[in-house]
Each structure stands twice: as structure tokens, then as C-alpha cells.
Design a protein around this motif. Structure first.
Motif, short mmCIF file in Angstrom:
data_model
loop_
_atom_site.label_atom_id
_atom_site.label_comp_id
_atom_site.label_asym_id
_atom_site.label_seq_id
_atom_site.Cartn_x
_atom_site.Cartn_y
_atom_site.Cartn_z
N CYS A 1 0.85 -1.18 0.00
CA CYS A 1 0.00 0.00 0.00
C CYS A 1 0.89 1.23 0.00
O CYS A 1 2.03 1.18 0.45
CB CYS A 1 -0.87 0.04 1.25
SG CYS A 1 -2.23 -1.12 1.17
N MET B 1 0.16 3.88 1.75
CA MET B 1 0.20 4.22 3.18
C MET B 1 -0.42 3.07 3.95
O MET B 1 -1.30 2.39 3.42
CB MET B 1 -0.65 5.48 3.40
CG MET B 1 -0.82 5.85 4.84
SD MET B 1 -1.61 7.44 4.96
CE MET B 1 -3.23 6.98 5.50
N PHE B 2 0.02 2.82 5.16
CA PHE B 2 -0.63 1.80 5.97
C PHE B 2 -1.62 2.50 6.91
O PHE B 2 -1.23 3.03 7.95
CB PHE B 2 0.41 1.01 6.76
CG PHE B 2 1.39 0.29 5.87
CD1 PHE B 2 0.94 -0.60 4.90
CD2 PHE B 2 2.76 0.51 5.97
CE1 PHE B 2 1.82 -1.25 4.06
CE2 PHE B 2 3.65 -0.14 5.13
CZ PHE B 2 3.18 -1.02 4.17
N CYS B 3 -2.89 2.47 6.51
CA CYS B 3 -3.93 3.16 7.28
C CYS B 3 -4.06 2.47 8.64
O CYS B 3 -4.07 1.25 8.72
CB CYS B 3 -5.25 3.11 6.54
SG CYS B 3 -5.07 3.59 4.82
N CYS C 1 -6.96 -0.18 9.01
CA CYS C 1 -7.12 -1.13 7.90
C CYS C 1 -7.74 -2.46 8.35
O CYS C 1 -7.34 -3.05 9.34
CB CYS C 1 -5.78 -1.40 7.25
SG CYS C 1 -5.92 -2.56 5.88
N VAL D 1 -1.54 -6.60 5.37
CA VAL D 1 -0.93 -5.34 4.94
C VAL D 1 0.11 -4.96 5.98
O VAL D 1 -0.10 -5.12 7.16
CB VAL D 1 -2.03 -4.27 4.81
CG1 VAL D 1 -1.47 -2.87 4.84
CG2 VAL D 1 -2.85 -4.52 3.56
N GLY E 1 -4.34 -5.07 0.17
CA GLY E 1 -3.39 -4.08 -0.33
C GLY E 1 -3.95 -3.14 -1.41
O GLY E 1 -5.14 -2.98 -1.51
N ARG F 1 -6.56 3.03 -2.75
CA ARG F 1 -6.64 4.28 -1.99
C ARG F 1 -5.66 5.32 -2.51
O ARG F 1 -5.50 6.38 -1.91
CB ARG F 1 -6.41 4.00 -0.48
CG ARG F 1 -7.13 5.05 0.34
CD ARG F 1 -7.01 4.99 1.83
NE ARG F 1 -7.74 6.16 2.36
CZ ARG F 1 -7.58 6.69 3.54
NH1 ARG F 1 -6.76 6.15 4.41
NH2 ARG F 1 -8.27 7.77 3.91
N GLN G 1 -11.08 5.35 -1.36
CA GLN G 1 -11.47 5.57 0.04
C GLN G 1 -11.03 6.95 0.51
O GLN G 1 -9.88 7.17 0.84
CB GLN G 1 -10.82 4.49 0.92
CG GLN G 1 -11.22 4.57 2.38
CD GLN G 1 -10.33 3.74 3.31
OE1 GLN G 1 -10.05 4.15 4.43
NE2 GLN G 1 -9.87 2.59 2.86
S1 SF4 Z 1 -7.17 0.63 4.16
FE1 SF4 Z 1 -6.59 0.07 2.04
S2 SF4 Z 1 -4.93 1.53 1.51
FE2 SF4 Z 1 -5.15 1.57 3.74
S3 SF4 Z 1 -3.66 0.05 4.48
FE3 SF4 Z 1 -5.62 -1.03 4.25
S4 SF4 Z 1 -5.58 -1.92 2.21
FE4 SF4 Z 1 -3.98 -0.36 2.30
#
Ligand code: SF4
Ligand SMILES: *Cc1c(COP(=O)(O)O)cnc(C)c1O
Length: 346
Positions: free
Chosen positions: A101, A103-105, A108, A114, A147, A178, A206
Motif C-alpha cells: 500500500c 500508506m498503511f492506514c 485497515c 498489509v 493491499g 486508496r 477511500q
Molecule cells: S485501508 Fe486500504 S490503503 Fe489503507 S492500508 Fe488497508 S488496504 Fe492499504
């Protein structure tokens, strides 16, 4: 990607951090990895710890205080016939082709895959998934996700699209990404040209907060829309970030202004490390109730709770009474209307 911020010193270029906060980040990051694109970091408020951008991106010690959270609350591994492929619904599959990714939200739902060691599915695993889709003629919709699949190289994406598009019974291809929000620079003209060769392609992204709808994000959406890709948005309902009606209304209005259709509002999953973001289901209902009827119909997302048995839409109840010959409906303002409606009309 190569300029992502993954350490305290890098982060201090964007936000003021006390020693305590720095220590918190270090502790949380031993459990859950983090990385932030310079673009997303540039949206952070330097001083305000409660900045909605900061909360989605910077680890918090509260991630370590989660007793309920599970690694895989959706039991996705159980519905997976080949590595990365999830076949839960009759006519469509989700294909998690990478765990990478931009960014690692922090919130998540796939925290378990991830932010561990980076991988794309191997050619062998991709081939197995594609063979499964080819052998299952009922699959008319393939959702490529992760991801974030758009973190991959153009050529890799194109070869995946080419193989899936070559399957006759696959009607639509969807991509979940994202990057529109976290790395809009990824949406290059070259990528748009590739996507436009494999239509019909739909993209869902997102955005969770109106602060994320910047000029750069709007321009990335515009490039995709010009390439003929319809765009939808899947927000996650996050406590202290967007769980109030004003923020949500501003978000959906900002989205339709850039021609992104609000699609889903997700209940935050009971994923390990996300306790501080959770809200009761009623909060989502109140938010939908505050939008429905009060604003443009297509600006109102569907509120869904994802579970091991699939996504369950949860909607305010608008049928308030029923008898043999009528149904009583309630509108957004609470007014009721009795409509002739016989049970014998079947
Ligand atoms: S919410 Fe989506 S963009 Fe954010 S870390 Fe998880 S998989 Fe990746
Ligand atoms: C969310 C999801 C889909 C797509 O669902 P839609 O409601 O059609 O957007 C497909 N497969 C899995 C496993 C999913 O979680």
C-alpha cells in the motif's frame, strides 16, 4: 513510494511531536508497521494531535489496547480457493493481488496482511487465481484489490488486466485503490491509457474526510474519469475522524463535486489494533438518517457492516406500519403517509 516517511525524524518535518508521542509511535510500530507518503503527510496539521489526517496515518499506543479485535474478523481465509482469491458471493470474486500500500492506514481491515513483508502475488499464484476465475463461469465481476493494486508497476497491472479481460464471462473488472487519496500522483496519464484499454473498468477508492479532497486528488479523479472509469468511494466510519453528521455531509458533498459517487460507508471492523476507532452501529444509522432526503440522493452512501457472511446493509426503517390493504411510510422529516398497498397484489 521511495520517499515515504517511516521514522520519527522524517515525521518531525511535518508535525510537532513531543517525546511522549514519539515514544508512543515507537511502541505501536513494534506491533503494527507504518508508512506515510510525503503528499499525505503534507495534509497534516502541524500542531493538532486530533487532526483527522494524522489519526489515520500516525500510529497510536491505543492500537495496543485492543482486547476484542481479531486478525481476520471476516474469515476471509476460509473463503479462499486459491491464494489471494476470495469467493464469497455467487457472481463475483475479490482478488487480493498484493499486500503493498502507499500508506498503511491505522484502521485497515486487512492489518493482518498489509504492512507485513511486502509482496505481490507470484506469477504462479496469479495464474492459479486466473484459472479459477476461468473455470467458474458464474464469476462476472472481478474486484482486484489488496493491499493496493495500483502500487504495482504499470506493466504488471496491464498484464493482469489483459489476462482477466481475456476471460469471456468476466463482464466487469473493478479495482480497489486508496492511491487517489494517499498518493494521487500515481494516477499518471500512462496508467489511465492502460486502464482505458480494458473497459469496462470501475474504480472504488477511500476518502474518509473532506480534508482529503484536495486539488491533487480532484485532478487524479478527473484523469480517471476522462479515461472513462466511473469512480465510487468507500468510507470507513471512524470515531473522532468522521463520525459526526457535519463532517460526513461535507465529505459526500465534496465527493460529488469531483464526480466521485459515495458508494459504501463501512462500519469499522473489529480488527485487532483498531478499538479506538470503533463506533456503535447506531452511529452509522444516525448519519445516514441525517443525509437521506436532506441531500442529493446519490450523495448518500449505503451503510454496510461487513461480516464473515458478507456485507449486510443496515438502513433506517421507513415502513412504520402494514395492514392488509396499506403500508405506512415515514419520510426523512418524520412525516407519515399511508399508501394503498394490498397484500393480494402478488
Ligand atoms: S485501508 Fe486500504 S490503503 Fe489503507 S492500508 Fe488497508 S488496504 Fe492499504
Ligand atoms: C466487498 C466484497 C465484494 C464486492 O461487493 P459489492 O457489494 O459487490 O461491492 C466481493 N467479494 C468480497 C469477498 C467482498 O468482501
Amino acid at each position: 513510494m521511495s520517499h515515504r516517511i517511516t521514522g520519527i525524524s522524517g515525521l518531525k518535518r511535518y508535525v510537532d511531536l513531543s517525546d511522549d508521542e514519539a515514544d508512543e509511535i515507537e511502541r505501536a510500530s513494534r506491533e503494527f508497521r507504518w508508512a506515510i507518503t510525503p503528499y499525505y503527510a503534507s495534509l497534516m496539521d502541524r500542531k493538532d494531535r486530533n487532526c483527522p489526517i494524522r489519526k489515520q496515518a500516525i500510529p497510536s499506543a491505543r492500537e495496543l489496547e485492543d482486547v476484542l479485535g481479531e486478525e481476520d474478523p471476516l474469515h476471509e481465509e476460509k473463503h479462499s480457493p486459491t491464494r489471494g482469491l476470495i469467493h464469497l458471493y455467487p457472481d463475483r470474486v475479490a482478488f487480493c493481488v498484493t499486500n503493498r500500500c502507499a500508506m498503511f492506514c491505522r484502521h485497515c481491515v486487512r492489518k493482518r496482511i498489509v504492512g507485513k513483508r511486502d509482496y505481490n502475488l507470484s506469477q504462479g499464484d496469479l495464474a492459479k487465481g486466473i484459472r479459477y476465475i476461468r473455470e467458474h463461469e458464474e464469476v462476472r465481476d472481478v474486484l482486484i484489490t489488496g493491499g493496493d493494486p495500483l502500487v504495482a508497476q504499470d506493466a504488471w497491472i496491464e498484464s493482469l488486466l489483459r489476462e482477466i479481460r481475456a476471460i469471456d464471462h468476466v463482464e466487469i473488472i473493478r479495482i480497489g485503490t486508496r492511491t487517489l487519496c494517499t498518493m494521487p500522483q500515481r494516477i499518471t496519464n500512462e496508467l489511465c491509457d492502460i486502464l482505458s484499454r480494458y473497459h469496462p473498468i470501475w474504480i472504488n477508492t477511500q476518502f474518509n474526510h473532506p480534508k482529503e479532497i484536495t486539488e491533487e486528488a480532484a485532478a487524479a479523479c478527473d484523469r480517471l474519469l476522462r479515461a472513462g472509469v466511473p469512480l465510487g468511494n468507500q468510507s470507513v466510519l471512524l470515531r473522532g475522524i468522521n463520525d459526526d453528521t457535519d463532517t460526513m455531509k461535507k465529505l459526500v458533498h465534496s465527493l460529488v463535486k469531483i464526480r466521485v459517487r459515495p458508494y459504501y460507508l463501512y462500519q469499522c471492523e473489529v480488527v485487532r489494533g483498531t478499538a479506538h476507532f470503533r463506533t456503535p452501529v447506531e452511529r452509522g444509522l444516525e448519519i445516514i438518517q441525517s443525509l437521506q432526503g436532506f441531500t442529493t440522493g446519490f450523495a448518500v452512501p449505503r451503510f454496510v457492516v461487513d461480516t464473515p457472511i458478507g456485507k449486510v446493509p443496515v438502513a433506517p426503517q421507513n415502513i412504520v406500519a402494514r395492514d392488509e390493504n396499506s403500508v405506512t411510510l415515514r419520510n426523512y422529516e418524520g412525516k407519515v403517509w399511508q399508501l394503498p398497498n394490498s397484500v393480494n397484489w402478488r
